[in-house]
Design a protein around this motif. Structure first.
Motif, PDB file in Angstrom:
ATOM      1  N   PHE A 156       0.836  -1.209   0.000  1.00 19.47           N
ATOM      2  CA  PHE A 156       0.000   0.000   0.000  1.00 19.47           C
ATOM      3  C   PHE A 156       0.870   1.257   0.000  1.00 19.47           C
ATOM      4  CE2 PHE A 156      -2.850   3.151   2.115  1.00 19.47           C
ATOM      5  CZ  PHE A 156      -3.828   3.181   1.144  1.00 19.47           C
ATOM      6  N   ASN A 157       1.962   1.172   0.733  1.00 17.79           N
ATOM      7  CA  ASN A 157       2.973   2.215   0.778  1.00 17.79           C
ATOM      8  C   ASN A 157       3.422   2.567  -0.651  1.00 17.79           C
ATOM      9  OD1 ASN A 157       5.113   3.602   2.326  1.00 17.79           O
ATOM     10  ND2 ASN A 157       6.430   2.064   1.425  1.00 17.79           N
ATOM     11  N   GLN A 158       3.715   1.537  -1.415  1.00 24.31           N
ATOM     12  CA  GLN A 158       4.144   1.717  -2.801  1.00 24.31           C
ATOM     13  C   GLN A 158       2.982   2.227  -3.657  1.00 24.31           C
ATOM     14  OE1 GLN A 158       7.339   1.299  -3.698  1.00 24.31           O
ATOM     15  NE2 GLN A 158       6.752   2.204  -5.663  1.00 24.31           N
ATOM     16  N   TYR A 159       1.790   1.704  -3.378  1.00 31.24           N
ATOM     17  CA  TYR A 159       0.599   2.155  -4.099  1.00 31.24           C
ATOM     18  C   TYR A 159       0.418   3.672  -3.947  1.00 31.24           C
ATOM     19  CZ  TYR A 159      -4.262   3.469  -4.704  1.00 31.24           C
ATOM     20  OH  TYR A 159      -5.391   4.152  -5.074  1.00 31.24           O
ATOM     21  N   LEU A 160       0.534   4.146  -2.696  1.00 30.57           N
ATOM     22  CA  LEU A 160       0.344   5.583  -2.450  1.00 30.57           C
ATOM     23  C   LEU A 160       1.375   6.393  -3.232  1.00 30.57           C
ATOM     24  CD1 LEU A 160      -0.371   5.724   1.391  1.00 30.57           C
ATOM     25  CD2 LEU A 160      -1.993   6.098  -0.472  1.00 30.57           C
ATOM     26  N   HIS A 161       2.592   5.890  -3.237  1.00 35.31           N
ATOM     27  CA  HIS A 161       3.658   6.590  -3.942  1.00 35.31           C
ATOM     28  C   HIS A 161       3.364   6.658  -5.447  1.00 35.31           C
ATOM     29  CE1 HIS A 161       7.613   6.902  -5.927  1.00 35.31           C
ATOM     30  NE2 HIS A 161       7.811   7.812  -4.993  1.00 35.31           N
ATOM     31  N   ASP A 162       2.855   5.563  -5.995  1.00 38.59           N
ATOM     32  CA  ASP A 162       2.645   5.496  -7.448  1.00 38.59           C
ATOM     33  C   ASP A 162       1.314   6.090  -7.899  1.00 38.59           C
ATOM     34  OD1 ASP A 162       5.021   4.170  -7.524  1.00 38.59           O
ATOM     35  OD2 ASP A 162       4.145   2.162  -7.703  1.00 38.59           O
ATOM     36  N   PHE A 218      -6.078   1.934  18.285  1.00 39.51           N
ATOM     37  CA  PHE A 218      -6.024   2.867  17.159  1.00 39.51           C
ATOM     38  C   PHE A 218      -6.574   2.230  15.886  1.00 39.51           C
ATOM     39  CE2 PHE A 218      -2.188   5.647  18.656  1.00 39.51           C
ATOM     40  CZ  PHE A 218      -2.974   6.128  19.676  1.00 39.51           C
ATOM     41  N   THR A 219      -6.768   3.050  14.873  1.00 37.67           N
ATOM     42  CA  THR A 219      -7.304   2.533  13.620  1.00 37.67           C
ATOM     43  C   THR A 219      -6.251   2.530  12.498  1.00 37.67           C
ATOM     44  OG1 THR A 219      -9.094   2.715  11.998  1.00 37.67           O
ATOM     45  CG2 THR A 219      -8.214   4.775  12.819  1.00 37.67           C
ATOM     46  N   THR A 220      -6.405   1.574  11.617  1.00 35.06           N
ATOM     47  CA  THR A 220      -5.648   1.448  10.361  1.00 35.06           C
ATOM     48  C   THR A 220      -4.149   1.746  10.532  1.00 35.06           C
ATOM     49  OG1 THR A 220      -7.677   2.428   9.497  1.00 35.06           O
ATOM     50  CG2 THR A 220      -6.097   1.717   7.899  1.00 35.06           C
ATOM     51  N   TRP A 221      -3.625   2.697   9.763  1.00 36.37           N
ATOM     52  CA  TRP A 221      -2.171   2.878   9.681  1.00 36.37           C
ATOM     53  C   TRP A 221      -1.591   3.420  10.965  1.00 36.37           C
ATOM     54  CZ3 TRP A 221      -1.921  -0.307   6.131  1.00 36.37           C
ATOM     55  CH2 TRP A 221      -2.817  -0.286   5.058  1.00 36.37           C
ATOM     56  N   SER A 222      -2.404   3.972  11.836  1.00 38.79           N
ATOM     57  CA  SER A 222      -1.892   4.443  13.135  1.00 38.79           C
ATOM     58  C   SER A 222      -1.433   3.273  13.998  1.00 38.79           C
ATOM     59  CB  SER A 222      -2.972   5.233  13.874  1.00 38.79           C
ATOM     60  OG  SER A 222      -3.522   6.207  13.036  1.00 38.79           O
ATOM     61  N   THR A 223      -1.854   2.048  13.644  1.00 31.69           N
ATOM     62  CA  THR A 223      -1.464   0.886  14.447  1.00 31.69           C
ATOM     63  C   THR A 223      -0.142   0.283  13.964  1.00 31.69           C
ATOM     64  OG1 THR A 223      -2.566  -0.730  13.005  1.00 31.69           O
ATOM     65  CG2 THR A 223      -3.910   0.272  14.732  1.00 31.69           C
ATOM     66  N   LEU A 224       0.441   0.839  12.908  1.00 31.23           N
ATOM     67  CA  LEU A 224       1.680   0.256  12.368  1.00 31.23           C
ATOM     68  C   LEU A 224       2.779   0.222  13.436  1.00 31.23           C
ATOM     69  CD1 LEU A 224       1.960   1.959   8.841  1.00 31.23           C
ATOM     70  CD2 LEU A 224       1.486  -0.460   9.317  1.00 31.23           C
ATOM     71  N   ILE A 246      -3.483  10.754   6.892  1.00 31.85           N
ATOM     72  CA  ILE A 246      -2.418  11.754   6.780  1.00 31.85           C
ATOM     73  C   ILE A 246      -1.067  11.098   7.067  1.00 31.85           C
ATOM     74  CG2 ILE A 246      -1.461  13.855   7.833  1.00 31.85           C
ATOM     75  CD1 ILE A 246      -4.447  14.717   8.312  1.00 31.85           C
ATOM     76  N   ALA A 247      -1.021  10.272   8.113  1.00 32.08           N
ATOM     77  CA  ALA A 247       0.224   9.579   8.447  1.00 32.08           C
ATOM     78  C   ALA A 247       0.653   8.685   7.285  1.00 32.08           C
ATOM     79  CB  ALA A 247       0.050   8.764   9.726  1.00 32.08           C
ATOM     80  N   ALA A 248      -0.306   7.967   6.690  1.00 34.85           N
ATOM     81  CA  ALA A 248       0.019   7.061   5.584  1.00 34.85           C
ATOM     82  C   ALA A 248       0.560   7.833   4.384  1.00 34.85           C
ATOM     83  CB  ALA A 248      -1.214   6.263   5.183  1.00 34.85           C
ATOM     84  N   LEU A 249      -0.042   8.983   4.079  1.00 37.19           N
ATOM     85  CA  LEU A 249       0.433   9.777   2.946  1.00 37.19           C
ATOM     86  C   LEU A 249       1.841  10.287   3.190  1.00 37.19           C
ATOM     87  CD1 LEU A 249      -2.761  11.828   2.037  1.00 37.19           C
ATOM     88  CD2 LEU A 249      -1.630  10.092   0.640  1.00 37.19           C
TER      89      LEU A 249
END
Ligand SMILES: *[C@@H]1O[C@H](CO)[C@@H](O)[C@H](O)[C@H]1NC(C)=O
Length: 414
Positions: free
Chosen positions: A192-198, A255-261, A396-399
């Motif tokens: 997903f990290n790569q997806y956001l970048h692309d 926490f939710t979603t990417w905040s739990t990374l 926002i954190a994920a972006l």
């Protein structure tokens, strides 16, 4: 007799003035919050036209997937899953079918074309209307994906979508709150990290608001820009969160979603979150003013060049208390003796310039896009202070991490 008429006239005049002022104010609010239906109609038409054009070139070779998406949740809950579903479709080599966003404030039936907000999930995808023409009901295979545990769900979904059927309609809604709060989604992060970048990109209308606002509010667009001031962004999630956090605390939610990374676990303001402890959930989900100030103080001390703060808040007519709470925060951040006592360096300003969501530079008809512009402004901030229970903060954190390869040290969760 004369004085009787005089006082009657005075009363009438007062009523008239109140009526005129009242209706002017009401018309102003109506026009100010009224979306640009012209723009939306144009975008809907363009979506269909460009989908059809795309299908003429690529249609024969492609397989399609339509997901059952959230209807009427908050803006960011919808965006979050649109991005995930788009990513899932691409991972399974299928063309994503995009749907309009449901605009809850105007009712469950009110929609806004997705291209008003996002460009990424539109490119190389087709609209719902185009899907109906290329995949008529008789040729659509209906499947359900949520038949396995969270840990296997993503791979199972990818495999199920890799089958040969040309048109797939996913009947169940798999990206539910519990799944998104579970550690199972950590496995999705690398791709997903790569997806956001692309693939992540806002629409032009959103980017226009961001540019206008950054210029007007003197917010530096990026670390290498010479314009504006470096700034922090704070997601001041209040409003309905007061009750929502109680529910989350009683349900022992984290926490939710990417905040739990796990990579962000050092970004959480101590003491650590303990979901077994109701006060601990409340502390992170609906932090006190003192706690927020402690976070900002730490940044102000560690980064003396940051003396501007953008506050993303959710004050509205039905949550007016938020404005008052924001005022308290602003007052504290202007209090130089408080800053001195908190240990801010004396050779730098002891007060912070505060700008906020209410100061976004919106033209007529752009009100719906404000929240997206706020997300982008927070994404570009030198430091982002977010709420781990909010999907907006998580996005926002994920972006910042994914699309921009940003540093986890520049993210703090309250
Ligand atoms: C629960 O959390 C609160 C807030 O962090 C803390 O003050 C309290 O000591 C915790 N209680 C227990 C039993 O850990």
């Amino acid at each position: 007799m004369i004085s009787f008429f005089c006082s009657r006239w005075r009363l009438l005049r007062a009523v008239l003035v109140i009526w005129v002022v009242g209706s002017l104010l009401a018309s102003y609010i109506f026009l100010k919050t009224r979306p640009s239906y012209d723009l939306y109609n144009t975008l809907t038409r363009t979506e269909l036209e460009s989908s059809q054009k795309w299908l003429q070139v690529h249609g024969d070779k492609r397989k399609f997937v339509f997901f059952k998406q959230l209807q009427g949740a908050g803006f960011n809950n919808q965006v979050q899953e649109i991005l995930l579903y788009h990513h899932l479709a691409l991972s399974a080599s299928r063309t994503y079918v995009y749907q309009p966003l449901v605009w809850r404030p105007r009712g469950e039936k009110s929609t806004v074309p997705l291209s008003a907000f996002l460009r990424g999930p539109i490119e190389g995808s087709i609209s719902e209307a185009a899907f109906d023409s290329v995949c008529p009901p008789g040729q659509v295979t209906h499947i359900t994906l949520g038949t396995v545990g969270f840990q296997d769900l993503w791979n199972h979904a990818k495999n199920s979508l890799s089958r040969d059927d040309r048109c797939i309609y996913v009947d169940d809604h798999i990206l539910n709150w519990r799944y998104l709060a579970s550690p199972a989604i950590h496995d999705i992060w690398p791709s997903f990290n790569q997806y956001l970048h692309d693939h992540f990109a806002w629409s032009n209308p959103v980017l226009k608001i961001v540019r206008r606002t950054q210029a007007k509010l003197r917010l530096r667009p990026g670390p290498h820009s010479l314009h504006g001031e470096p700034y922090m962004a704070l997601h001041f999630r209040r409003g309905d969160f007061e009750e929502h956090c109680q529910v989350l605390a009683n349900d022992r939610m984290g926490f939710t979603t990417w905040s739990t990374l796990p990579l962000l676990s050092d970004s959480i303001q101590p003491p650590a979150l303990n979901t077994a402890n109701i006060s601990s959930v409340t502390e992170h989900c609906y932090p006190t003013l003192e706690r927020l100030l402690a976070i900002i103080d730490a940044q102000a001390i560690a980064r003396p060049h940051l003396r501007t703060l953008h506050v993303l808040h959710d004050g509205t007519w039905d949550h007016p208390l938020v404005y008052w709470q924001k005022l308290q925060l602003e007052r504290a951040l202007r209090d130089t003796s408080r800053a001195r006592a908190a240990g801010w360096p004396e050779n730098k300003p002891l007060a912070i310039r505060v700008v906020h969501s209410g100061m976004l530079q919106l033209a007529w008809g752009e009100g719906d896009m404000a929240v997206a512009a706020d997300v982008e402004i927070a994404r570009r901030a030198d430091v982002f202070i977010g709420n781990g229970y909010s999907s907006l903060s998580s996005q926002i954190a994920a972006l910042r991490l994914g699309a921009d390869a940003g540093r986890k040290e520049d993210i703090v969760f309250m």
